[in-house]
Design a protein around this motif. Structure first.
Motif, PDB file in Angstrom:
ATOM      1  N   ILE A 276       0.839  -1.207   0.000  1.00  8.72           N
ATOM      2  CA  ILE A 276       0.000   0.000   0.000  1.00  8.72           C
ATOM      3  C   ILE A 276       0.868   1.250   0.000  1.00  8.72           C
ATOM      4  N   ALA A 277       1.946   1.227   0.787  1.00 14.35           N
ATOM      5  CA  ALA A 277       2.832   2.390   0.821  1.00 14.35           C
ATOM      6  C   ALA A 277       3.496   2.619  -0.537  1.00 14.35           C
ATOM      7  N   VAL A 278       3.949   1.532  -1.196  1.00 14.49           N
ATOM      8  CA  VAL A 278       4.573   1.664  -2.516  1.00 14.49           C
ATOM      9  C   VAL A 278       3.564   2.192  -3.529  1.00 14.49           C
ATOM     10  N   ALA A 279       2.327   1.700  -3.469  1.00 14.67           N
ATOM     11  CA  ALA A 279       1.309   2.173  -4.409  1.00 14.67           C
ATOM     12  C   ALA A 279       0.985   3.648  -4.178  1.00 14.67           C
ATOM     13  N   LEU A 280       0.893   4.044  -2.900  1.00 17.94           N
ATOM     14  CA  LEU A 280       0.566   5.445  -2.609  1.00 17.94           C
ATOM     15  C   LEU A 280       1.651   6.401  -3.097  1.00 17.94           C
TER      16      LEU A 280
ATOM     17  N   PRO B 145       1.243   8.059  -7.957  1.00 23.41           N
ATOM     18  CA  PRO B 145       1.365   9.494  -8.245  1.00 23.41           C
ATOM     19  C   PRO B 145       2.681   9.851  -8.929  1.00 23.41           C
ATOM     20  N   LEU B 146       3.745   9.126  -8.563  1.00 23.11           N
ATOM     21  CA  LEU B 146       5.028   9.404  -9.199  1.00 23.11           C
ATOM     22  C   LEU B 146       4.990   9.051 -10.686  1.00 23.11           C
ATOM     23  N   ALA B 147       4.360   7.922 -11.035  1.00 23.78           N
ATOM     24  CA  ALA B 147       4.269   7.532 -12.441  1.00 23.78           C
ATOM     25  C   ALA B 147       3.419   8.522 -13.226  1.00 23.78           C
ATOM     26  N   VAL B 148       2.291   8.960 -12.670  1.00 26.18           N
ATOM     27  CA  VAL B 148       1.446   9.940 -13.364  1.00 26.18           C
ATOM     28  C   VAL B 148       2.187  11.251 -13.540  1.00 26.18           C
ATOM     29  N   GLY B 149       2.863  11.682 -12.501  1.00 23.98           N
ATOM     30  CA  GLY B 149       3.628  12.926 -12.614  1.00 23.98           C
ATOM     31  C   GLY B 149       4.736  12.824 -13.647  1.00 23.98           C
TER      32      GLY B 149
ATOM     33  N   TRP C 151       9.292   3.074 -16.370  1.00 27.52           N
ATOM     34  CA  TRP C 151       8.267   2.371 -15.596  1.00 27.52           C
ATOM     35  C   TRP C 151       8.755   0.984 -15.148  1.00 27.52           C
ATOM     36  N   LEU C 152       9.452   0.294 -16.049  1.00 23.21           N
ATOM     37  CA  LEU C 152       9.979  -1.016 -15.661  1.00 23.21           C
ATOM     38  C   LEU C 152      10.973  -0.895 -14.516  1.00 23.21           C
TER      39      LEU C 152
END
Length: 491
Positions: A21-25, A29-33, A151-152
């Motif tokens: 959950i922490a990695v996803a949170l 947002p980091l990937a979208v940014g 991303w990879l």
């Protein structure tokens, strides 16, 4: 009922889920940014490329010539040059011109996403109005394709984080669960009767507290079992006298069939009552005591024992003398324990002694002393350590119940010592119960020494552990140390 999930799996799953959950949170947002940043960066590249191209073809369009050469273009960039009428002169692009090119011909540059492409248009400045326009475009798919390695890498980093967390969670779960499993195994062994079980220390305060409590329980149970075993061995000697008396009375009644059996039955019932009380008191004293009971009036207890003992001694042509000092404080010991100890001493004096039996109750410093003496040859140098099979010079067995009597006395905070070997003087010391802790009670008249055949000098005590007490009276000293002088240090 579903099988409960092991604590190890729960800890690992909970830890890994929390980390995911922490990695996803943080990762989403980091990937979208990163996508937004890359799109803006590519728009800037297209803007610079279009501006450079517009300056390079400005002269040619001002003279009305068609440009023939375009500058070097970045990968995946499509460039088109338009004249003032919107016709495509060089490069690639929509022909006729699109809305973006028309806005540039009106003097307004633009950037937008059209048909899956990033499009940037800039005007080619002329003398009065734009002489043309430059259009630069790039597929959005190319931008995303450039982000795939990033991303990879982010996904690999997230996977490495989760694997690290999983390994750490397994290690921590093992560190927490293994002591609990050991505690469960120790508890099972303790329940199966293995009181020698001891738990290790895990370095976790709460688990170590549970382990310490389990160890204390095992030690207490082990000590209790040892006391019960010692009781079962010693009580048989203590109970032998009333059983023998009961048997003798009944056999005597059978040998006289013409005699009145009522007296024999009454005496037998009395012996049975005495035996029952002895068993109850020994069972009570064999168990661990949690605190002191009510104070005991030792003088009254001795007077209570006197008539029955005097009758039994009188039947053998012997006497009993009671000498109880006045104004004695009560004893801080169990009446049952004192009664049993005195019963052992009187039984030995009755069976193995001779002459008059004398009981003296006196005050000794901050303790009470009870002397039991007779005129016999004595039990030998060390009656407390002698096994039951050890026989005296007169052929009788001395020391029956004495080890048990000493343990009962020490369990009450007192001591039982042999003050003189011949004639024997056994002295029971018990702590006095003062009205207030530390208060002293004025000493009453000194009790006379136990009777002896002749006034010989007292011999040293045979019991080495007793600290070589004087014959019948330990040194009396006032103050807090007086009771320690009388009772010694062993409990």
């Amino acid at each position: 009922m579903p099988k409960p999930e092991p604590v190890r799996r729960r800890l690992v799953v909970l830890t890994v889920a929390t980390a995911a959950i922490a990695v996803a949170l943080f990762g989403i947002p980091l990937a979208v940014g990163l996508v937004q940043y890359t799109l803006e960066e590519q728009e800037s590249v297209l803007q610079r490329t279009a501006s450079i191209t517009a300056r390079s073809v400005q002269g040619e369009l001002a003279r009305g010539d068609s440009p023939t050469v375009l500058p070097d273009l970045p990968a995946d960039v499509v460039l088109g040059v338009y004249d003032g009428d919107g016709d495509l002169l060089l490069g690639d692009g929509p022909d006729p011109s699109s809305d973006e090119v028309d806005r540039a011909l009106d003097g307004r540059g633009s950037h937008a996403t059209v048909d899956g492409n990033l499009v940037v248009t800039v005007p080619v400045d002329g003398r009065h109005e734009p002489d043309g326009a430059v259009r630069a475009a790039m597929p959005v798919s190319a931008v995303y394709a450039g982000l795939v390695p990033v991303w990879l890498g982010m996904a690999g980093l997230a996977g490495a984080v989760l694997v690290t967390v999983w390994l750490s969670a397994r290690r921590q779960a093992r560190r927490l669960a293994t002591p609990l499993e050991d505690l469960a195994g120790a508890a099972r062994r303790l329940g199966d009767g293995d009181f020698s079980v001891r738990t290790g220390r895990a370095g976790v305060a709460e688990i170590d507290q549970v382990g310490g409590a389990l160890d204390s329980t095992a030690e207490r149970l082990d000590a209790l079992l040892a006391r019960e075993r010692a009781f079962s061995q010693d009580a048989s000697h203590q109970l032998r006298t009333p059983l023998t008396g009961l048997r003798l009375r009944l056999e005597a009644a059978l040998d006289r069939p013409d005699a009145d059996l009522r007296a024999a039955l009454v005496a037998g019932i009395a012996e049975a009552d005495r035996l029952e009380r002895t068993i109850d008191e020994l069972l009570q004293l064999a168990r661990e005591r949690t605190g002191r009971g009510d104070p005991t009036d030792v003088g009254a207890l001795v007077r209570e024992l006197g008539p029955a003992r005097a009758e039994r001694l009188a039947a053998a042509g012997r006497g009993l003398v009671l000498d109880v000092a006045p104004q004695l404080p009560p004893a801080a010991a169990s009446a049952a324990a004192i009664r049993q100890v005195l019963g052992v001493l009187l039984d030995n004096a009755e069976v193995h002694g001779a002459g008059t039996v004398r009981i003296v109750v006196r005050e000794s410093g901050e303790a009470l002393a009870v002397d039991v003496t007779d005129e016999g040859a004595g039990p030998g140098p060390d009656p407390f350590a002698a096994p039951p099979e050890r026989r005296s010079a007169g052929g009788g067995v001395h020391g029956i119940g004495l080890p048990l009597a000493r343990r009962l006395a020490e369990a009450e905070g007192g001591r039982l010592v042999l003050g003189r070997s011949a004639p024997p003087v056994f002295t029971l010391f018990v702590p006095a119960a003062w009205p207030e802790e530390g208060a002293s009670t004025p000493a009453g008249p000194a009790a006379p020494e136990p009777a002896a055949p002749e006034p010989t000098a007292p011999e040293p005590a045979a019991d080495g552990a007793a600290g070589h007490e004087p014959a019948a009276r330990p040194p009396e000293r006032a103050g807090p140390d007086g009771v320690r002088d009388a009772l010694g240090t062993r409990r």
